[in-house]
Design a protein around this motif. Structure first.
Motif, PDB file in Angstrom:
ATOM      1  N   THR A  26      38.844  34.609  36.715  1.00 33.51           N
ATOM      2  CA  THR A  26      39.833  35.670  36.547  1.00 33.51           C
ATOM      3  C   THR A  26      39.284  36.831  35.727  1.00 33.51           C
ATOM      4  O   THR A  26      38.766  36.637  34.632  1.00 33.51           O
ATOM      5  CB  THR A  26      41.102  35.125  35.859  1.00 33.51           C
ATOM      6  OG1 THR A  26      41.618  34.045  36.649  1.00 33.51           O
ATOM      7  CG2 THR A  26      42.153  36.209  35.728  1.00 33.51           C
ATOM      8  N   GLY A  27      39.393  38.036  36.276  1.00 33.23           N
ATOM      9  CA  GLY A  27      38.976  39.234  35.568  1.00 33.23           C
ATOM     10  C   GLY A  27      37.490  39.502  35.570  1.00 33.23           C
ATOM     11  O   GLY A  27      37.042  40.487  34.970  1.00 33.23           O
ATOM     12  N   LEU A  28      36.717  38.658  36.242  1.00 27.99           N
ATOM     13  CA  LEU A  28      35.267  38.829  36.271  1.00 27.99           C
ATOM     14  C   LEU A  28      34.833  39.108  37.703  1.00 27.99           C
ATOM     15  O   LEU A  28      35.075  38.314  38.604  1.00 27.99           O
ATOM     16  CB  LEU A  28      34.573  37.565  35.746  1.00 27.99           C
ATOM     17  CG  LEU A  28      33.073  37.670  35.450  1.00 27.99           C
ATOM     18  CD1 LEU A  28      32.815  38.695  34.354  1.00 27.99           C
ATOM     19  CD2 LEU A  28      32.516  36.310  35.035  1.00 27.99           C
ATOM     20  N   PHE A  29      34.171  40.251  37.888  1.00 25.45           N
ATOM     21  CA  PHE A  29      33.786  40.679  39.226  1.00 25.45           C
ATOM     22  C   PHE A  29      32.268  40.742  39.362  1.00 25.45           C
ATOM     23  O   PHE A  29      31.544  40.838  38.369  1.00 25.45           O
ATOM     24  CB  PHE A  29      34.404  42.042  39.540  1.00 25.45           C
ATOM     25  CG  PHE A  29      35.912  42.032  39.490  1.00 25.45           C
ATOM     26  CD1 PHE A  29      36.643  41.647  40.601  1.00 25.45           C
ATOM     27  CD2 PHE A  29      36.584  42.380  38.326  1.00 25.45           C
ATOM     28  CE1 PHE A  29      38.034  41.614  40.554  1.00 25.45           C
ATOM     29  CE2 PHE A  29      37.964  42.351  38.273  1.00 25.45           C
ATOM     30  CZ  PHE A  29      38.689  41.967  39.386  1.00 25.45           C
ATOM     31  N   THR A  30      31.809  40.704  40.588  1.00 30.74           N
ATOM     32  CA  THR A  30      30.378  40.687  40.873  1.00 30.74           C
ATOM     33  C   THR A  30      29.711  41.938  40.327  1.00 30.74           C
ATOM     34  O   THR A  30      30.139  43.057  40.606  1.00 30.74           O
ATOM     35  CB  THR A  30      30.139  40.592  42.386  1.00 30.74           C
ATOM     36  OG1 THR A  30      30.762  39.400  42.886  1.00 30.74           O
ATOM     37  CG2 THR A  30      28.650  40.541  42.689  1.00 30.74           C
TER      38      THR A  30
END
Length: 236
Positions: A26-30
């Motif tokens: 959650t809340g962490l993108f590539t």
């Protein structure tokens, strides 16, 4: 576990990971450029650690971990990296005025390596504070035009080619060797360590305590002092 989460979060898994896609956390993108980002963070951390005396335990442990992870990331190169590095070096050498601090691109050194730092925010979107208060959009636009007239070579006309991306398999290999979760989590840890170095330097953690601990104060917390050994199996 972490790699599984990334696979489950990927709508269209392929050769490359698409920047901005969910990682499964959650809340962490590539991240768009994990390799160069980590090398810059690790190099900056090592540079700052040089201000610590060599006997500092914090410096010794942080240097060891940082160099270990830096070697892992540095050993994994994307396809076409050498050709790109040559083109990038020539671009910087031929246009030094376009890579000065404060411009769209800025040249930086960290850990003995060269980097080009991209300023994410455009000048028009930045909030300018002056002695007269916050400038209006029209006032900011006018001042920006004046600044660009003074600095015609601000880098706006330079087309910077980003470093080739790592393949998904290469990122997975780095994550496995580091053992710190997803590469985006590793970046977060590196960012935190870089900030912590400043705090530790300000606190001068290598100096002796002002109040010496009493003899035997920490004996209770010594390893294997209160945990019994493995119990011998009973013979029945």
């Amino acid at each position: 576990m972490r790699s599984t989460l990334r696979l489950l979060a990927s709508v269209k898994p392929g050769r490359y990971l698409e920047a901005g896609n969910p990682t499964g956390l959650t809340g962490l993108f590539t991240h768009p450029s994990p390799r160069s980002t980590l090398l810059y963070l690790y190099g900056s951390t090592l540079d700052k650690l040089k201000a610590f005396p060599e006997h500092s335990v914090y410096r010794q442990s942080t240097e060891a971990l940082t160099k270990h992870r830096m070697n892992i990331i540095g050993s994994i190169k994307p396809q076409g990296y050498d050709e790109w590095a040559k083109r990038a070096s020539e671009l910087v050498q031929n246009n030094p005025e376009a890579f000065q601090p404060g411009g769209k691109h800025s040249y930086a050194r960290a850990g003995g390596q060269s980097f080009v730092v991209m300023n994410e925010k455009e000048d028009e979107d930045q909030e300018w504070e002056t002695s007269d208060g916050t400038r209006s959009r029209e006032e900011r636009a006018k001042e920006i035009r004046l600044l660009k007239q003074k600095r015609p070579d601000s880098g706006d006309n330079i087309k910077w080619e980003p470093e080739p991306p790592l393949e998904a398999s290469q990122i997975g290999e780095a994550e496995t060797q580091i053992g710190g979760g997803l590469i985006e989590e590793v970046i977060q840890v590196a960012e935190g360590e870089l900030t912590l170095v400043d705090t530790m330097a300000q606190s001068k953690v290598w100096e002796d305590l002002e109040e010496k601990p009493q003899a035997g104060q920490w004996d209770y917390f010594a390893r294997d002092q209160h945990t019994p050994g493995t119990q011998e199996p009973s013979n029945k």
